[in-house]
Write a protein that holds these residues in place. Structure first.
Motif, PDB file in Angstrom:
ATOM      1  N   GLY A  48       0.719  -1.165  -0.165  1.00  0.00           N
ATOM      2  CA  GLY A  48       0.067  -0.104  -0.061  1.00  0.00           C
ATOM      3  C   GLY A  48       0.935   1.375   0.174  1.00  0.00           C
ATOM      4  N   ARG A  49       0.211   2.341  -0.358  1.00  0.00           N
ATOM      5  CA  ARG A  49       0.945   3.753  -0.335  1.00  0.00           C
ATOM      6  C   ARG A  49       0.606   4.526   1.006  1.00  0.00           C
ATOM      7  N   TRP A  50       1.319   5.065   1.631  1.00  0.00           N
ATOM      8  CA  TRP A  50       1.361   5.852   2.875  1.00  0.00           C
ATOM      9  C   TRP A  50       1.648   7.318   2.572  1.00  0.00           C
ATOM     10  N   LEU A  51       0.547   8.087   2.744  1.00  0.00           N
ATOM     11  CA  LEU A  51       0.874   9.811   2.616  1.00  0.00           C
ATOM     12  C   LEU A  51       0.869  10.455   3.940  1.00  0.00           C
ATOM     13  N   ASP A  52       1.874  11.011   4.476  1.00  0.00           N
ATOM     14  CA  ASP A  52       1.905  11.719   5.612  1.00  0.00           C
ATOM     15  C   ASP A  52       2.195  13.317   5.333  1.00  0.00           C
ATOM     16  N   GLU A  53       0.713  13.952   5.636  1.00  0.00           N
ATOM     17  CA  GLU A  53       0.558  15.454   5.349  1.00  0.00           C
ATOM     18  C   GLU A  53       0.410  16.076   6.649  1.00  0.00           C
ATOM     19  N   THR A  54       1.363  15.661   7.591  1.00  0.00           N
ATOM     20  CA  THR A  54       1.240  16.285   9.280  1.00  0.00           C
ATOM     21  C   THR A  54       1.668  17.723   9.019  1.00  0.00           C
ATOM     22  N   GLU A  55       0.743  18.490   9.591  1.00  0.00           N
ATOM     23  CA  GLU A  55       1.376  19.858   9.898  1.00  0.00           C
ATOM     24  C   GLU A  55       1.713  20.232  11.151  1.00  0.00           C
ATOM     25  N   PRO A  56       3.232  20.186  11.649  1.00  0.00           N
ATOM     26  CA  PRO A  56       3.617  20.366  12.884  1.00  0.00           C
ATOM     27  C   PRO A  56       3.005  21.313  13.705  1.00  0.00           C
ATOM     28  N   GLY A  57       2.610  20.824  14.847  1.00  0.00           N
ATOM     29  CA  GLY A  57       2.097  21.888  15.869  1.00  0.00           C
ATOM     30  C   GLY A  57       0.677  21.858  15.579  1.00  0.00           C
ATOM     31  N   CYS A  58       0.200  21.521  14.764  1.00  0.00           N
ATOM     32  CA  CYS A  58      -1.363  21.791  14.168  1.00  0.00           C
ATOM     33  C   CYS A  58      -2.151  20.696  14.205  1.00  0.00           C
ATOM     34  N   TRP A  59      -1.861  19.730  13.460  1.00  0.00           N
ATOM     35  CA  TRP A  59      -2.632  18.411  13.238  1.00  0.00           C
ATOM     36  C   TRP A  59      -1.798  17.275  12.560  1.00  0.00           C
ATOM     37  N   ARG A  60      -2.029  16.277  12.879  1.00  0.00           N
ATOM     38  CA  ARG A  60      -1.382  15.045  12.058  1.00  0.00           C
ATOM     39  C   ARG A  60      -2.554  14.429  11.156  1.00  0.00           C
ATOM     40  N   THR A  61      -2.045  14.371   9.731  1.00  0.00           N
ATOM     41  CA  THR A  61      -2.823  13.759   8.811  1.00  0.00           C
ATOM     42  C   THR A  61      -2.193  12.626   8.014  1.00  0.00           C
ATOM     43  N   VAL A  62      -2.771  11.408   7.988  1.00  0.00           N
ATOM     44  CA  VAL A  62      -2.211  10.281   7.134  1.00  0.00           C
ATOM     45  C   VAL A  62      -3.356   9.725   6.493  1.00  0.00           C
ATOM     46  N   THR A  63      -3.038   9.348   5.118  1.00  0.00           N
ATOM     47  CA  THR A  63      -3.659   8.575   4.128  1.00  0.00           C
ATOM     48  C   THR A  63      -3.125   7.395   3.686  1.00  0.00           C
ATOM     49  N   ILE A  64      -3.830   6.158   3.709  1.00  0.00           N
ATOM     50  CA  ILE A  64      -3.379   5.191   3.310  1.00  0.00           C
ATOM     51  C   ILE A  64      -4.221   4.496   2.049  1.00  0.00           C
ATOM     52  N   THR A  65      -3.410   4.269   1.173  1.00  0.00           N
ATOM     53  CA  THR A  65      -4.268   3.744  -0.139  1.00  0.00           C
ATOM     54  C   THR A  65      -3.569   2.317  -0.510  1.00  0.00           C
ATOM     55  N   THR A  66      -4.720   1.078  -0.290  1.00  0.00           N
ATOM     56  CA  THR A  66      -4.224  -0.003  -0.470  1.00  0.00           C
ATOM     57  C   THR A  66      -4.155  -0.272  -1.889  1.00  0.00           C
ATOM     58  N   PRO A  67      -3.576  -1.777  -2.217  1.00  0.00           N
ATOM     59  CA  PRO A  67      -3.326  -1.808  -3.607  1.00  0.00           C
ATOM     60  C   PRO A  67      -4.398  -2.153  -4.343  1.00  0.00           C
ATOM     61  N   GLU A  68      -5.469  -2.280  -3.734  1.00  0.00           N
ATOM     62  CA  GLU A  68      -7.049  -2.385  -4.211  1.00  0.00           C
ATOM     63  C   GLU A  68      -7.548  -1.199  -4.522  1.00  0.00           C
ATOM     64  N   GLY A  69      -7.011  -0.073  -4.245  1.00  0.00           N
ATOM     65  CA  GLY A  69      -7.517   1.280  -4.366  1.00  0.00           C
ATOM     66  C   GLY A  69      -8.416   1.803  -3.229  1.00  0.00           C
ATOM     67  N   TYR A  70      -8.403   1.238  -2.240  1.00  0.00           N
ATOM     68  CA  TYR A  70      -9.349   1.754  -1.032  1.00  0.00           C
ATOM     69  C   TYR A  70      -8.378   2.742  -0.445  1.00  0.00           C
TER      70      TYR A  70
END
Length: 210
Positions: free
Chosen positions: A21-43
């Motif tokens: 799968g693909r792992w995208l970390d778009e954390t904004e330091p001091g504000c929030w943590r945002t992580v998106t995971i995309t599976t091989p099937e596209g979920y």
């Protein structure tokens, strides 16, 4: 015992990588943590966690915004301001104008919070469509110099109010049924601007504009 969010996310990252799968970390330091995971099937699965900096950290985040924006725009001419990640997405110019308009809209609520120390004051504001504002106020065609200067002055104005107001960041209003402190509003404003400043940097990198 439940694992702390950071530890649980680390385990999930390893599992996602092992499964392809693909792992995208778009954390904004001091504000929030945002992580998106995309599976091989596209979920896709998303995780969002609010972060809670100290008052001093919040003020520093807020104060750093104008320097970050000006650095992101340094050396760009009019043609550079019209660069975008892809057709149909916002250009650098549009990113800047959106940041300043959001700042102005959020400032109204923030000033209501800062103006009085009593809790329980209700703030009634209107939401807005960012795309409608972008089209209606011609973001794609307007210059940005005055807006970048205004962004700095707005931030300096708020910081001056905070400096001369005891307990400023703890003052609050009730908005949409929940208490919003001035400190949290400032943190979210800082995070929002930083997201778009980071996108400007990504656009410059994509088009090899140093």
């Amino acid at each position: 015992m439940t694992a702390p969010p950071g530890e649980a996310l680390e385990r999930l990252q390893h599992r996602a990588a092992a499964a392809g799968g693909r792992w995208l970390d778009e954390t904004e330091p001091g504000c929030w943590r945002t992580v998106t995971i995309t599976t091989p099937e596209g979920y896709r699965a998303a995780y969002w966690q609010e972060l809670f900096p100290s008052d001093e950290e919040t003020l520093a985040l807020f104060a750093a915004g104008p320097d970050r924006l000006e650095a992101a725009l340094a050396g760009l001419g009019e043609a550079g301001l019209d660069l975008a990640r892809a057709p149909g997405t916002w250009s650098i110019r549009e990113q800047v104008l959106h940041v300043v308009d959001l700042e102005l809209a959020a400032l109204h609520k923030l000033k209501f919070a800062l103006a009085g120390p009593e809790r329980g004051r209700v703030y009634n504001g209107n939401g807005f469509s960012q795309d409608a504002w972008a089209a209606g106020m011609r973001y794609a065609a307007r210059p940005v110099r005055a807006e970048a200067a205004l962004f700095r002055l707005l931030r300096e104005h708020v910081l001056c109010v905070c400096e001369h107001t005891p307990g400023a960041l703890a003052r609050s209003v009730i908005a949409s049924g929940r208490e919003e402190t001035a400190g949290r509003l400032m943190k979210m404003m800082a995070g929002h601007a930083n997201v778009h400043i980071r996108r400007i940097g990504e656009i410059r990198k994509q088009h090899a504009v140093d």
